[in-house]
Design an enzyme around this catalytic site. Structure first.
Site, PDB file in Angstrom:
ATOM      1  CE1 TYR A 164     137.912   9.825 -48.366  1.00  0.00           C
ATOM      2  CE2 TYR A 164     139.438  10.470 -46.628  1.00  0.00           C
ATOM      3  CZ  TYR A 164     138.975  10.596 -47.934  1.00  0.00           C
ATOM      4  OH  TYR A 164     139.573  11.479 -48.779  1.00  0.00           O
ATOM      5  CE  LYS A 168     140.497   8.785 -50.624  1.00  0.00           C
ATOM      6  NZ  LYS A 168     140.342   8.753 -52.091  1.00  0.00           N
TER       7      LYS A 168
HETATM    8  P1  NAI Z   1     135.210  16.695 -54.720  1.00  0.00           P
HETATM    9  O1  NAI Z   1     133.990  16.262 -53.990  1.00  0.00           O
HETATM   10  O2  NAI Z   1     135.295  18.105 -55.125  1.00  0.00           O
HETATM   11  O3  NAI Z   1     135.413  15.800 -55.986  1.00  0.00           O
HETATM   12  C1  NAI Z   1     135.059  14.459 -56.049  1.00  0.00           C
HETATM   13  C2  NAI Z   1     134.218  14.245 -57.290  1.00  0.00           C
HETATM   14  O4  NAI Z   1     133.955  12.861 -57.422  1.00  0.00           O
HETATM   15  C3  NAI Z   1     132.889  14.940 -57.238  1.00  0.00           C
HETATM   16  O5  NAI Z   1     132.762  15.803 -58.345  1.00  0.00           O
HETATM   17  C4  NAI Z   1     131.875  13.813 -57.278  1.00  0.00           C
HETATM   18  O6  NAI Z   1     130.699  14.122 -58.022  1.00  0.00           O
HETATM   19  C5  NAI Z   1     132.647  12.726 -57.936  1.00  0.00           C
HETATM   20  N1  NAI Z   1     132.128  11.411 -57.604  1.00  0.00           N
HETATM   21  C6  NAI Z   1     131.696  10.962 -56.403  1.00  0.00           C
HETATM   22  N2  NAI Z   1     131.290   9.682 -56.528  1.00  0.00           N
HETATM   23  C7  NAI Z   1     131.464   9.327 -57.809  1.00  0.00           C
HETATM   24  C8  NAI Z   1     131.225   8.136 -58.532  1.00  0.00           C
HETATM   25  N3  NAI Z   1     130.716   7.047 -57.937  1.00  0.00           N
HETATM   26  N4  NAI Z   1     131.532   8.103 -59.843  1.00  0.00           N
HETATM   27  C9  NAI Z   1     132.015   9.198 -60.465  1.00  0.00           C
HETATM   28  N5  NAI Z   1     132.252  10.357 -59.827  1.00  0.00           N
HETATM   29  C10 NAI Z   1     131.972  10.418 -58.515  1.00  0.00           C
HETATM   30  O7  NAI Z   1     136.441  16.306 -53.794  1.00  0.00           O
HETATM   31  P2  NAI Z   1     138.006  16.540 -53.924  1.00  0.00           P
HETATM   32  O8  NAI Z   1     138.453  17.140 -52.680  1.00  0.00           O
HETATM   33  O9  NAI Z   1     138.369  17.150 -55.188  1.00  0.00           O
HETATM   34  O10 NAI Z   1     138.537  15.046 -53.852  1.00  0.00           O
HETATM   35  C11 NAI Z   1     139.105  14.337 -54.913  1.00  0.00           C
HETATM   36  C12 NAI Z   1     139.745  13.102 -54.388  1.00  0.00           C
HETATM   37  O11 NAI Z   1     140.810  13.454 -53.506  1.00  0.00           O
HETATM   38  C13 NAI Z   1     138.849  12.201 -53.572  1.00  0.00           C
HETATM   39  O12 NAI Z   1     139.160  10.869 -53.852  1.00  0.00           O
HETATM   40  C14 NAI Z   1     139.177  12.536 -52.150  1.00  0.00           C
HETATM   41  O13 NAI Z   1     138.902  11.485 -51.270  1.00  0.00           O
HETATM   42  C15 NAI Z   1     140.661  12.796 -52.267  1.00  0.00           C
HETATM   43  N6  NAI Z   1     141.206  13.590 -51.201  1.00  0.00           N
HETATM   44  C16 NAI Z   1     140.962  14.936 -51.134  1.00  0.00           C
HETATM   45  C17 NAI Z   1     141.494  15.690 -50.117  1.00  0.00           C
HETATM   46  C18 NAI Z   1     141.320  17.157 -50.092  1.00  0.00           C
HETATM   47  O14 NAI Z   1     141.964  17.793 -49.219  1.00  0.00           O
HETATM   48  N7  NAI Z   1     140.535  17.730 -50.975  1.00  0.00           N
HETATM   49  C19 NAI Z   1     142.252  15.062 -49.030  1.00  0.00           C
HETATM   50  C20 NAI Z   1     142.541  13.681 -49.238  1.00  0.00           C
HETATM   51  C21 NAI Z   1     141.998  12.991 -50.280  1.00  0.00           C
END
Ligand code: NAI
Length: 736
Positions: A164, A168
């Site tokens: 990851y 990233k």
């Molecule tokens: P989340 O899991 O709630 O949202 C991610 C969404 O992406 C999910 O709804 C999932 O269904 C969708 N997804 C996964 N693979 C996919 C694909 N191939 N095509 C289309 N949609 C897809 O997670 P969150 O926390 O909202 O994360 C959002 C972004 O922020 C991610 O990129 C994550 O790595 C990044 N991030 C989040 C952090 C946090 O503290 N929440 C920390 C650092 C980065």
């Protein structure tokens, strides 16, 4: 209350918007008028499974609130399909927020091929596929905003997230380059590293924290970065808990570990380790050019080490810029004399593209011509001597590296036409120093005299790359500023060719920098071939204006200001667009072949045609002149006494019809006091700008200075308290 940021008319794609952060972004964009494509594959957090319900639910919420949204259920790996949904539903794509993501945390030893590949496919490749599909649409419409979602795990590393972290931080690299490639199309790409409670973080964070780190604290940054007003590009931000911070690179001054004609050894590296890692006076390189520049510098240092007998292993500290404005501002650089004959005037005219092909150029090319004249912009030639001879680097408090100097802007004002031969003396001083973050801007004022008579005033704005960040101010009232052209099609456009040898010819007027002639040197500076001098393009543009609007009459030339944006290559054509606004001719120059703007914010002020034979500032009848003449007489009589009482230097700008008509300096600080007309080379304690009429009202006691100040009729710069002493000086003249 500030105007709310609206996204009306904009089409936004948010990937992975079925939950977590993405859902929050989609709702926020829709609430502010955007049409939103809500993409979500609807799988589990490890990338398995698929469902349409996640995206559908968000679309429903948006629609229920009266917003516009459509769902898309494809994986981000099918980037084209996501963009196609935007085009089919709304006809365009303006903003892409790459947010979709999954986790497959494992300690490094246990990371499988699939763990690695899946993470890279969704995060890095997915963002690439979606952004590439949108790119040409953004390019064609000259607008685009892109967000990449990185992570603190990528920036700092995190146990169990090797796959990851790598993906990233890969996104940051992608964003850095997109920011550069997109800039000219108004496509901006920024990166965020968010922290918020979501299903991704609930596995690693305690429930309270997941609950309190709300996604809604992150979305405002995303919205601002995606707004058309936001000029941020290539930035990296950490965001969470209602806090936002920006990150950048810092680099130690480092150490040279190579000696000329010797191998670099690990022992030398070991011995220099402390210095290599010492962040004292660290620099903040912001581009690959700045980074490369260091290497070029090192090459020349190592090369010069033996010849100069210096210590080639010393760090770069000794030549890295360090600026102390309080020490440097106001310092004189000294006097430089410049003797010239008609030959120099002619050589300069040829250098800026004059040719016998044009009959009206002859007066600048033939000393026997009855109206033989020196081009007004030749005024920068005697003035630039102080810079050419390395004067700047010798000023105390200005420890700058001469190889990092760029000529940013130029102002030149003539008080009378330049003689076609003679000896001119130029006195230079540091008018001010600005801190622009990535660099410092030094304002160098040069007053050029013919015997005692002031002939012209130049202001060089010199940009020193990498010398910023010393905690200085960003702007200065000493700076003569550029002015954008009117918002209409230009009144006249002139195109003129430079020749392949233009720079070779222009340099003979005194700018010997090898950058303009030596291909190897130009390559070190990152140019494909030697470039034309900025002041050569400046000369081209000035004569275009002088011909179009003043019939080549040099006595009508008052002043010129330009900002150097990009270089011209010898052989390219310069296109000058001109707009007349009263006696001011605004202009802008482009390279015809590439469309690149080279001179911007530029203008030339002309004396009105009726005043052509004389210089108007001299002929303008000002009532205030009489008062100043009287003040001058008083100073002669009572100077010593006034100096004791007042102990200050007053600058005066008397305006007429909104323009500066006269400048005076009343020096009641030095010796027995003095009065001086014309631009003042020293520093006044306070400068007062007032119209000729209002000045007379104050003097005649019709209004007092305080009243005039509050009515906006009298403007004061510098030590405002001193203006209280004005009454003491002026009331004696109320009888006039
Ligand atoms: P989340 O899991 O709630 O949202 C991610 C969404 O992406 C999910 O709804 C999932 O269904 C969708 N997804 C996964 N693979 C996919 C694909 N191939 N095509 C289309 N949609 C897809 O997670 P969150 O926390 O909202 O994360 C959002 C972004 O922020 C991610 O990129 C994550 O790595 C990044 N991030 C989040 C952090 C946090 O503290 N929440 C920390 C650092 C980065």
């Amino acid at each position: 209350m500030t105007v709310p940021l609206s996204f009306a008319g904009k089409v936004v794609l948010v990937t992975g918007a079925g939950g977590g952060l993405g859902r929050e972004y989609a709702l926020a964009f829709a609430e502010r008028g955007a049409s939103v494509v809500v993409n979500d594959l609807g799988g589990d957090i490890k990338g398995g499974g698929k469902s349409s319900s996640a995206a559908d639910k968000v679309v429903e919420v948006i629609k229920a609130k009266g917003g516009k949204a459509v769902a898309n259920y494809d994986s981000v790996e099918d980037g084209e399909k996501l963009i196609q949904t935007a085009l089919d539903a709304f006809g365009r794509i303006d903003i892409v927020v790459n947010n979709a993501g999954i986790l497959r945390d494992r300690s490094f030893a246990r990371t499988s091929d699939l763990d690695w590949d899946l993470i890279h496919r969704v995060h890095l490749r997915g963002s690439f596929m979606v952004t590439r599909a949108a790119w040409n649409h953004m390019k064609n419409q000259q607008f685009g905003r892109i967000i990449m979602t990185s992570s603190a795990a990528g920036i700092y590393g995190n146990f169990g997230q090797a796959n990851y972290s790598a993906a990233k931080l890969g996104l940051l690299g992608l964003a850095n380059t997109l920011a550069i490639e997109g800039r000219k199309y108004n496509i901006h790409c920024n990166t965020i590293a968010p922290t918020a409670g979501s299903r991704l973080t609930e596995t690693v964070m305690p429930p309270d924290l997941v609950e309190s780190l709300k996604a809604e604290y992150v979305s405002p940054l995303v919205l601002w970065l995606c707004h058309e007003q936001c000029q941020e590009n290539g930035g990296l931000f950490e965001v969470g808990a209602g806090w936002i911070g920006k990150l950048r690179w810092e680099r130690t001054l480092g150490s040279i570990v190579r000696h000329k004609n010797q191998h670099v050894t690990p022992e030398e590296v070991r011995d220099k380790w402390d210095q290599i890692c010492d962040f004292t006076n660290a620099t903040k390189p912001a581009s690959i050019q700045e980074s490369l520049h260091t290497l070029v510098e090192v090459l020349s240092k190592v090369e010069a080490g033996e010849r100069l007998g210096g210590n080639p292993t010393r760090g770069l500290a000794s030549t890295t810029s360090a600026i102390n404005p309080s020490e440097a501002v106001g310092k004189m650089i000294g006097e430089m004399t410049f003797s010239y004959t008609h030959m120099h005037c002619i050589l300069y005219a040829l250098g800026v593209g004059m040719s016998t092909k044009e009959p009206d150029h002859l007066k600048f090319l033939y000393e026997g011509h009855e109206d033989f004249s020196c081009l007004p912009t030749f005024g920068v030639i005697p003035a630039q001597v102080s810079m050419m001879e390395g004067g700047l680097a010798n000023v105390p408090g200005l420890n700058i590296d001469p190889t990092r100097i760029l000529h940013g802007e130029q102002y030149l004002e003539l008080y009378k036409p330049l003689p076609t031969s003679g000896t001119l003396t130029s006195k230079s001083s540091i008018a001010d120093i600005l801190d622009k973050g990535s660099g410092a801007v030094i304002l160098l004022d040069v007053h050029t005299y013919n015997n005692q008579e002031l002939v012209c005033y130049s202001q060089f704005s010199v940009f020193v790359v990498g010398a910023g960040g010393f905690g200085g101010k960003r702007s200065s009232d000493q700076a003569v500023v550029t002015v954008p052209p009117p918002n209409r099609v230009p009144d006249i456009v002139v195109t003129d060719e430079t020749t392949r040898d233009q720079a070779a010819l222009y340099r003979l007027s005194g700018d010997w920098n090898p950058l303009h002639i030596d291909p190897a040197f130009a390559a070190l500076g990152g140019f494909k071939s030697p470039i034309l001098h900025g002041l050569c393009s400046f000369g081209f543009a000035a004569r275009h204006v002088l011909k179009q609007y003043a019939d080549n009459d040099v006595s009508r030339f008052k002043s010129i200001k330009v900002r150097f944006v990009k270089p011209v290559l010898p052989g390219q054509s310069i296109q000058t667009k001109m707009w007349k606004e009263g006696n001011r001719i605004h202009f802008e120059c482009k390279v015809k072949e590439t469309g690149a703007v080279v001179l911007a914010g530029a203008y030339i002020d002309l004396h009105p045609a009726s005043d052509a034979s004389t210089v108007s500032a001299e002929t303008e009848v000002l009532q205030s002149d009489l008062v100043f003449a009287e003040i001058g007489r008083r100073i002669k009589d009572l100077g010593g006494e006034l100096v004791k009482k007042v102990n200050a230097i007053f600058g005066w700008e008397i305006t007429k019809g909104g323009k500066t008509a006269a400048q005076w300096t009343i020096d009641l600080k030095t010796g027995n006091g003095a009065l001086h007309k014309g631009p003042y080379s020293g520093k006044a304690d306070v400068t007062i700008t007032v119209s000729d009429e209002d000045f007379m009202d104050v003097v005649a006691g019709k209004t007092n200075p305080q009243k005039a100040f509050f009515a906006g009729k009298l403007k004061v710069r510098g030590n405002i308290m001193l203006s209280q002493k004005l009454e003491t000086i002026l009331k004696d003249y109320a009888k006039l």
